[in-house]
Design a protein around this motif. Structure first.
Motif, PDB file in Angstrom:
ATOM      1  N   ILE A  63      34.373  66.397  34.519  1.00 18.55           N
ATOM      2  CA  ILE A  63      34.825  67.796  34.543  1.00 18.55           C
ATOM      3  C   ILE A  63      33.627  68.728  34.512  1.00 18.55           C
ATOM      4  N   ALA A  64      32.692  68.464  33.594  1.00 24.75           N
ATOM      5  CA  ALA A  64      31.518  69.331  33.473  1.00 24.75           C
ATOM      6  C   ALA A  64      30.730  69.366  34.775  1.00 24.75           C
ATOM      7  N   ALA A  65      30.551  68.214  35.403  1.00 22.02           N
ATOM      8  CA  ALA A  65      29.784  68.158  36.648  1.00 22.02           C
ATOM      9  C   ALA A  65      30.444  69.001  37.737  1.00 22.02           C
ATOM     10  N   LYS A  66      31.768  68.916  37.814  1.00 24.28           N
ATOM     11  CA  LYS A  66      32.479  69.695  38.829  1.00 24.28           C
ATOM     12  C   LYS A  66      32.344  71.191  38.571  1.00 24.28           C
ATOM     13  N   PHE A  67      32.420  71.610  37.311  1.00 21.09           N
ATOM     14  CA  PHE A  67      32.311  73.035  37.007  1.00 21.09           C
ATOM     15  C   PHE A  67      30.873  73.539  37.123  1.00 21.09           C
ATOM     16  N   LEU A  68      29.910  72.704  36.820  1.00 18.59           N
ATOM     17  CA  LEU A  68      28.520  73.108  37.040  1.00 18.59           C
ATOM     18  C   LEU A  68      28.285  73.357  38.522  1.00 18.59           C
ATOM     19  N   PHE A 203      22.896  77.843  26.586  1.00 16.32           N
ATOM     20  CA  PHE A 203      21.858  78.229  27.534  1.00 16.32           C
ATOM     21  C   PHE A 203      20.493  77.799  27.012  1.00 16.32           C
ATOM     22  N   GLY A 204      19.570  77.635  27.937  1.00 13.07           N
ATOM     23  CA  GLY A 204      18.198  77.317  27.594  1.00 13.07           C
ATOM     24  C   GLY A 204      17.266  78.031  28.545  1.00 13.07           C
ATOM     25  N   ILE A 213      23.139  75.187  30.325  1.00 12.67           N
ATOM     26  CA  ILE A 213      22.898  73.782  30.027  1.00 12.67           C
ATOM     27  C   ILE A 213      24.155  73.160  29.418  1.00 12.67           C
ATOM     28  N   ASP A 214      24.099  71.854  29.197  1.00 14.91           N
ATOM     29  CA  ASP A 214      25.180  71.123  28.536  1.00 14.91           C
ATOM     30  C   ASP A 214      26.443  71.100  29.402  1.00 14.91           C
ATOM     31  N   GLU A 215      27.583  70.839  28.790  1.00 12.70           N
ATOM     32  CA  GLU A 215      28.852  70.737  29.503  1.00 12.70           C
ATOM     33  C   GLU A 215      29.518  72.108  29.581  1.00 12.70           C
TER      34      GLU A 215
END
Length: 315
Positions: A63-68, A203-204, A213-215
């Protein structure tokens, strides 16, 4: 009982260090890349539950990859690749010590504070007379400090800047990105019959630029309601049907556990762990709009090590 990955101990080429978080294990490669493994651990009330949830890591990571990918036009993010269903590899950034939480509705911990009389939510002054799960006129940003251990603490924008946690310029960039990301997430959720209720972003900074950053927009970092029936349930004061980790928190609360002194963690049975896995998969299929394909869980650690090692050879 399906197998669950509850810990990792890899030694990748160029590995400088590893950080074991509540849910993710993060490997530092040459102080340049981060290999983030989404394990099947689950946490609530800042404590890791004693049993893993099968396929949870795969759900979160995908899910995170798709939203990123779906938000990279809004702001730069750290993701470079997903060499394994449970792994994202990306740029190493210096993370800010603040999490940006944005809320579209009065629910969860915000509601519990409001119910107990608090009308100042991280510098946002709320009126009397609001009800649980009521929509805010405009989404509220309610940051927290990012704790390595224990509870994250609510904090206001001005306190963050005054304490030097984040510069005013960087904070306002994070604030702008947070609102735009939440708007995009809200629109995508609405297309799938869901309401993105609240979420958090981290964020970073790298080479002077702020990165997401992150999920993002996963059931661990976000709360979703079903749009169908929301208004009727709200008017009747009934609990909303939701897809988020809140159902785990509620299950624990009902059994007398909120990680307070003297409280004992209830038993997590195999059957309950499987039911939680089903809920995570349900969210995946709703928000992504695709059937979830369960990857083989026979040798999760071996598969991840092989896939990441092969990807790192291409760098």
């Amino acid at each position: 009982m399906s197998k669950a990955l509850t810990g990792t101990d890899f030694q990748f080429k160029g590995q400088k260090s590893v950080y074991h978080g509540k849910v993710r294990d993060v490997y530092n490669i040459d102080d340049d890349l981060m290999v983030m493994v989404a394990t099947d651990r689950i946490s609530a009330f800042d404590v890791i539950l004693p049993k893993g949830i099968p396929f949870k890591g795969q759900v979160l990571n995908q899910i995170a990859a798709k939203f990123l990918d779906a938000t990279k036009d809004i702001c730069p993010n750290w993701k470079l690749a997903t060499p394994d269903p449970m792994v994202t590899v990306g740029l190493k950034c210096e993370g800010f010590r603040v999490e940006m939480i944005i809320r579209g509705y009065l629910t969860g911990s915000a509601w519990r504070e409001y119910r107990d009389g608090n009308r100042n939510l991280c510098g946002n002054i709320l009126p009397d007379g609001m009800k649980e799960n009521q929509k805010f006129p405009q989404p509220l940003i309610t940051p927290t400090t990012k704790a390595d251990e224990g509870h994250d603490e609510n904090i206001s924008k001005e306190e963050i800047i005054a304490q030097g946690l984040v510069s005013r310029e960087d904070y306002e960039t994070m604030e702008k990105y947070t609102r735009a990301l939440f708007q995009r997430g809200t629109e995508i959720a609405a297309e799938k019959g869901l309401i993105l209720v609240d979420t958090k972003y981290e964020f970073g900074k790298r080479d002077g630029k702020v990165y997401l950053i992150d999920e993002i927009h996963t059931p661990d970092s976000s709360r979703y309601f079903y749009a169908d029936g929301y208004q009727e349930k709200f008017e009747k004061g009934e609990p909303q049907k939701q897809l988020s980790k809140e159902f785990v928190r509620q299950w624990l609360i009902e059994r007398g556990f909120m990680n307070q002194p003297g409280q004992v963690m209830p038993e997590i049975t195999d059957a309950y762990a499987e039911s939680v896995a089903d809920r995570y998969i349900e969210l995946y299929e709703h928000i992504v709009g695709e059937k979830f394909i369960k990857e083989s869980a026979d040798n999760l650690a071996g598969r991840i090590e092989k896939n990441v090692t092969n990807w790192l050879k291409t760098r």
